[in-house]
Design a protein around this motif. Structure first.
Motif, mmCIF file in Angstrom:
data_model
loop_
_atom_site.group_PDB
_atom_site.id
_atom_site.type_symbol
_atom_site.label_atom_id
_atom_site.label_comp_id
_atom_site.label_asym_id
_atom_site.label_seq_id
_atom_site.Cartn_x
_atom_site.Cartn_y
_atom_site.Cartn_z
ATOM 1 N N GLU A 198 0.827 -1.208 0.000
ATOM 2 C CA GLU A 198 0.000 0.000 0.000
ATOM 3 C C GLU A 198 0.859 1.255 0.000
ATOM 4 O O GLU A 198 0.614 2.189 -0.777
ATOM 5 C CB GLU A 198 -0.920 0.022 1.224
ATOM 6 C CG GLU A 198 -2.019 -0.990 1.195
ATOM 7 C CD GLU A 198 -2.891 -0.941 2.442
ATOM 8 O OE1 GLU A 198 -2.771 0.015 3.258
ATOM 9 O OE2 GLU A 198 -3.718 -1.861 2.602
ATOM 10 N N LEU A 199 1.850 1.279 0.874
ATOM 11 C CA LEU A 199 2.692 2.472 0.980
ATOM 12 C C LEU A 199 3.481 2.719 -0.301
ATOM 13 O O LEU A 199 3.607 3.866 -0.749
ATOM 14 C CB LEU A 199 3.625 2.356 2.187
ATOM 15 C CG LEU A 199 2.923 2.368 3.547
ATOM 16 C CD1 LEU A 199 3.922 2.088 4.660
ATOM 17 C CD2 LEU A 199 2.184 3.671 3.780
ATOM 18 N N VAL A 200 4.007 1.654 -0.901
ATOM 19 C CA VAL A 200 4.777 1.807 -2.149
ATOM 20 C C VAL A 200 3.887 2.347 -3.262
ATOM 21 O O VAL A 200 4.266 3.272 -3.987
ATOM 22 C CB VAL A 200 5.432 0.468 -2.551
ATOM 23 C CG1 VAL A 200 5.937 0.505 -3.985
ATOM 24 C CG2 VAL A 200 6.567 0.127 -1.606
ATOM 25 N N ILE A 201 2.683 1.790 -3.390
ATOM 26 C CA ILE A 201 1.798 2.245 -4.471
ATOM 27 C C ILE A 201 1.302 3.663 -4.212
ATOM 28 O O ILE A 201 1.349 4.519 -5.105
ATOM 29 C CB ILE A 201 0.627 1.262 -4.660
ATOM 30 C CG1 ILE A 201 1.145 -0.060 -5.240
ATOM 31 C CG2 ILE A 201 -0.449 1.863 -5.567
ATOM 32 C CD1 ILE A 201 0.113 -1.169 -5.320
ATOM 33 N N ALA B 98 2.158 9.517 -5.520
ATOM 34 C CA ALA B 98 2.475 10.898 -5.135
ATOM 35 C C ALA B 98 3.805 11.320 -5.744
ATOM 36 O O ALA B 98 3.938 12.429 -6.282
ATOM 37 C CB ALA B 98 2.517 11.030 -3.612
ATOM 38 N N ALA B 99 4.792 10.421 -5.695
ATOM 39 C CA ALA B 99 6.096 10.718 -6.295
ATOM 40 C C ALA B 99 5.976 10.861 -7.812
ATOM 41 O O ALA B 99 6.683 11.663 -8.423
ATOM 42 C CB ALA B 99 7.095 9.615 -5.954
ATOM 43 N N GLY B 100 5.073 10.088 -8.403
ATOM 44 C CA GLY B 100 4.841 10.202 -9.843
ATOM 45 C C GLY B 100 4.351 11.586 -10.229
ATOM 46 O O GLY B 100 4.802 12.167 -11.212
ATOM 47 N N THR C 161 0.835 19.017 -6.334
ATOM 48 C CA THR C 161 -0.109 17.896 -6.271
ATOM 49 C C THR C 161 0.536 16.703 -5.573
ATOM 50 O O THR C 161 -0.091 16.055 -4.729
ATOM 51 C CB THR C 161 -0.577 17.503 -7.685
ATOM 52 O OG1 THR C 161 -1.183 18.639 -8.300
ATOM 53 C CG2 THR C 161 -1.561 16.351 -7.642
ATOM 54 N N GLY C 162 1.779 16.409 -5.905
ATOM 55 C CA GLY C 162 2.481 15.299 -5.269
ATOM 56 C C GLY C 162 2.604 15.469 -3.768
ATOM 57 O O GLY C 162 2.376 14.524 -3.009
ATOM 58 N N VAL C 163 2.941 16.677 -3.343
ATOM 59 C CA VAL C 163 3.087 16.944 -1.904
ATOM 60 C C VAL C 163 1.732 16.857 -1.211
ATOM 61 O O VAL C 163 1.612 16.254 -0.133
ATOM 62 C CB VAL C 163 3.749 18.322 -1.674
ATOM 63 C CG1 VAL C 163 3.681 18.734 -0.209
ATOM 64 C CG2 VAL C 163 5.191 18.297 -2.163
ATOM 65 N N VAL C 164 0.691 17.415 -1.817
ATOM 66 C CA VAL C 164 -0.646 17.367 -1.216
ATOM 67 C C VAL C 164 -1.123 15.919 -1.107
ATOM 68 O O VAL C 164 -1.655 15.505 -0.068
ATOM 69 C CB VAL C 164 -1.648 18.230 -2.014
ATOM 70 C CG1 VAL C 164 -3.088 17.957 -1.591
ATOM 71 C CG2 VAL C 164 -1.316 19.705 -1.860
#
Length: 121
Positions: free
Chosen positions: A77-80, A85-87, A96-99
């Motif tokens: 779950e955490l990786v996906i 978010a990293a994507g 958007t990634g940080v939010v």
């Protein structure tokens, strides 16, 4: 194991993760590979998400096509989720990634009972 708002947030974060992974695949490739990665990354993540589960997980149907220990499910779950978010971040949508990453952390902070249950499995 979760408030209605948090379950809704979690579902939306899952969708956002798939979008973020697809955007990363699209951004970091070109030509026909762009289409392959843009579609394959979210598809692979969705298959993993739906397949590897903990038996009798109350936040899911209770079924587990591929039963795994709770720690493995949590790591997946955490990786996906954070991968999505990293994507966004890597594809040029840093805010958007940080939010999304902050919302993931908030969702898990309000799911401590589920985290404890997963880690005991």
């Amino acid at each position: 194991m979760g408030n209605g708002w948090n379950l809704t947030l979690r579902f939306l974060l899952e969708l956002a993760a798939l979008l973020g992974l697809g955007m990363a695949g699209w951004t970091f490739s070109s030509g026909w590979e762009r289409w392959v990665l843009g579609l394959a990354l979210p598809l692979i993540a969705a298959v993993l998400w739906g397949s590897f589960a903990v038996l009798d997980d109350p936040s899911r149907s209770g079924r587990a096509p591929v039963p795994v220990p709770g720690a493995v499910r949590l790591a997946l779950e955490l990786v996906i989720l954070f991968g999505g978010a990293a994507g966004f971040y890597a594809a040029g949508y840093a805010t958007t990634g940080v939010v999304v990453a902050l919302l993931i952390a908030i969702s898990y902070a309000f799911s401590l009972d589920r985290l404890g249950w997963l880690l005991r499995q």
